[in-house]
Design a protein around this motif. Structure first.
Motif, PDB file in Angstrom:
ATOM      1  N   TYR A 145       0.811  -1.220   0.000  1.00  0.00           N
ATOM      2  CA  TYR A 145       0.000   0.000   0.000  1.00  0.00           C
ATOM      3  C   TYR A 145       0.846   1.274   0.000  1.00  0.00           C
ATOM      4  O   TYR A 145       0.355   2.343  -0.336  1.00  0.00           O
ATOM      5  CB  TYR A 145      -1.015  -0.010   1.141  1.00  0.00           C
ATOM      6  CG  TYR A 145      -0.453   0.143   2.545  1.00  0.00           C
ATOM      7  CD1 TYR A 145      -0.349   1.387   3.147  1.00  0.00           C
ATOM      8  CD2 TYR A 145      -0.060  -0.975   3.277  1.00  0.00           C
ATOM      9  CE1 TYR A 145       0.141   1.523   4.438  1.00  0.00           C
ATOM     10  CE2 TYR A 145       0.428  -0.855   4.567  1.00  0.00           C
ATOM     11  CZ  TYR A 145       0.530   0.396   5.140  1.00  0.00           C
ATOM     12  OH  TYR A 145       1.023   0.533   6.411  1.00  0.00           O
ATOM     13  N   TYR A 149       2.415   5.501  -3.872  1.00  0.00           N
ATOM     14  CA  TYR A 149       1.297   6.090  -3.146  1.00  0.00           C
ATOM     15  C   TYR A 149       0.723   7.287  -3.890  1.00  0.00           C
ATOM     16  O   TYR A 149      -0.485   7.506  -3.892  1.00  0.00           O
ATOM     17  CB  TYR A 149       1.759   6.493  -1.740  1.00  0.00           C
ATOM     18  CG  TYR A 149       0.625   6.857  -0.822  1.00  0.00           C
ATOM     19  CD1 TYR A 149      -0.047   5.873  -0.117  1.00  0.00           C
ATOM     20  CD2 TYR A 149       0.220   8.175  -0.663  1.00  0.00           C
ATOM     21  CE1 TYR A 149      -1.100   6.186   0.719  1.00  0.00           C
ATOM     22  CE2 TYR A 149      -0.836   8.503   0.164  1.00  0.00           C
ATOM     23  CZ  TYR A 149      -1.492   7.508   0.859  1.00  0.00           C
ATOM     24  OH  TYR A 149      -2.540   7.812   1.686  1.00  0.00           O
ATOM     25  N   LYS A 152      -1.836   5.951  -6.294  1.00  0.00           N
ATOM     26  CA  LYS A 152      -2.970   5.228  -5.707  1.00  0.00           C
ATOM     27  C   LYS A 152      -3.898   6.146  -4.921  1.00  0.00           C
ATOM     28  O   LYS A 152      -5.090   5.878  -4.804  1.00  0.00           O
ATOM     29  CB  LYS A 152      -2.463   4.132  -4.761  1.00  0.00           C
ATOM     30  CG  LYS A 152      -1.704   3.026  -5.446  1.00  0.00           C
ATOM     31  CD  LYS A 152      -1.162   2.054  -4.406  1.00  0.00           C
ATOM     32  CE  LYS A 152      -0.356   0.954  -5.033  1.00  0.00           C
ATOM     33  NZ  LYS A 152       0.297   0.112  -4.024  1.00  0.00           N
ATOM     34  N   ASN A 153      -3.328   7.170  -4.318  1.00  0.00           N
ATOM     35  CA  ASN A 153      -4.083   8.072  -3.433  1.00  0.00           C
ATOM     36  C   ASN A 153      -3.726   9.519  -3.767  1.00  0.00           C
ATOM     37  O   ASN A 153      -3.157  10.236  -2.942  1.00  0.00           O
ATOM     38  CB  ASN A 153      -3.753   7.769  -1.971  1.00  0.00           C
ATOM     39  CG  ASN A 153      -4.145   6.370  -1.573  1.00  0.00           C
ATOM     40  OD1 ASN A 153      -5.319   6.093  -1.396  1.00  0.00           O
ATOM     41  ND2 ASN A 153      -3.162   5.482  -1.467  1.00  0.00           N
ATOM     42  N   HIS A 156      -4.884  12.491  -1.338  1.00  0.00           N
ATOM     43  CA  HIS A 156      -4.212  12.457  -0.047  1.00  0.00           C
ATOM     44  C   HIS A 156      -2.727  12.764  -0.197  1.00  0.00           C
ATOM     45  O   HIS A 156      -2.156  13.512   0.597  1.00  0.00           O
ATOM     46  CB  HIS A 156      -4.403  11.103   0.641  1.00  0.00           C
ATOM     47  CG  HIS A 156      -3.835  11.080   2.026  1.00  0.00           C
ATOM     48  ND1 HIS A 156      -2.660  10.443   2.334  1.00  0.00           N
ATOM     49  CD2 HIS A 156      -4.264  11.662   3.168  1.00  0.00           C
ATOM     50  CE1 HIS A 156      -2.391  10.626   3.621  1.00  0.00           C
ATOM     51  NE2 HIS A 156      -3.343  11.355   4.151  1.00  0.00           N
TER      52      HIS A 156
END
Length: 180
Positions: A145, A149, A152-153, A156
């Motif tokens: 995860y 990043y 993916k996000n 955020h």
């Protein structure tokens, strides 16, 4: 040409913010978030965050030096961090968020030391440059995860990049240079 690929390892605080600047460059094969420099084998993110493992959050970059040489990687690294902060990076404090260049051979060590000296002499920063240049150690990939990043996000990641103070610091100290 697999034999042309080399590896570079940099710790620049939160590894989320250290992937995108390298990932988007020509000649970069991969950028992996992980942990290095410590004594615990196969550490978890939770372990590293306790600052008891000796590990740094870091990125390991596989690259083609004919397209993107190590000198350029080191230059780009300096433009992502506050090299005068020995206590962590921006919002993130503690040993695991400290900066370091981990060299994989004597050529990388020489290039990193020369680059650090040029940065010192440039007068760009009024405080001492404290980022150490250390021999590479075992690199442990971070949990899935954490990988890429910023892709993916996106929301955020962007709010963290700005909210942590990193984006403003880069803009104040490097302006448009960091986009090169």
């Amino acid at each position: 040409m697999e034999e042309k690929h080399q590896v570079a390892t940099f710790a620049g605080g939160c590894f989320w913010c250290m992937v995108k600047p390298f990932d988007e460059q020509p000649g970069i094969i991969s950028v992996l978030s992980g942990y290095t420099g410590g004594t615990v084998e196969n550490p978890t993110y939770q372990q590293v965050c306790t600052d008891t493992t000796g590990h740094y959050e870091a990125v390991q970059i596989t690259y083609n030096p004919d397209i993107f040489p190590y000198e350029k990687l080191v230059e780009l690294f300096w433009q992502q961090i506050d090299p005068t902060d020995a206590g962590g990076q921006f919002y993130d404090r503690g040993q695991s968020y400290q900066t370091a260049i981990f060299y994989h051979n004597e050529t990388q060590k020489r290039i990193a030391e020369e680059s650090k000296q040029r940065l010192r002499e440039s007068g760009r920063f009024s405080k001492p440059i404290v980022t150490p240049i250390l021999p590479a150690q075992t690199f442990y990939p971070a949990e899935e995860y954490h990988q890429h990043y910023y892709k993916k996000n996106r929301a955020h990641y962007q709010s963290y990049h700005v909210g942590s103070g990193r984006a403003g610091f880069i803009e104040r100290n490097w302006g448009d240079e960091h986009a090169k």
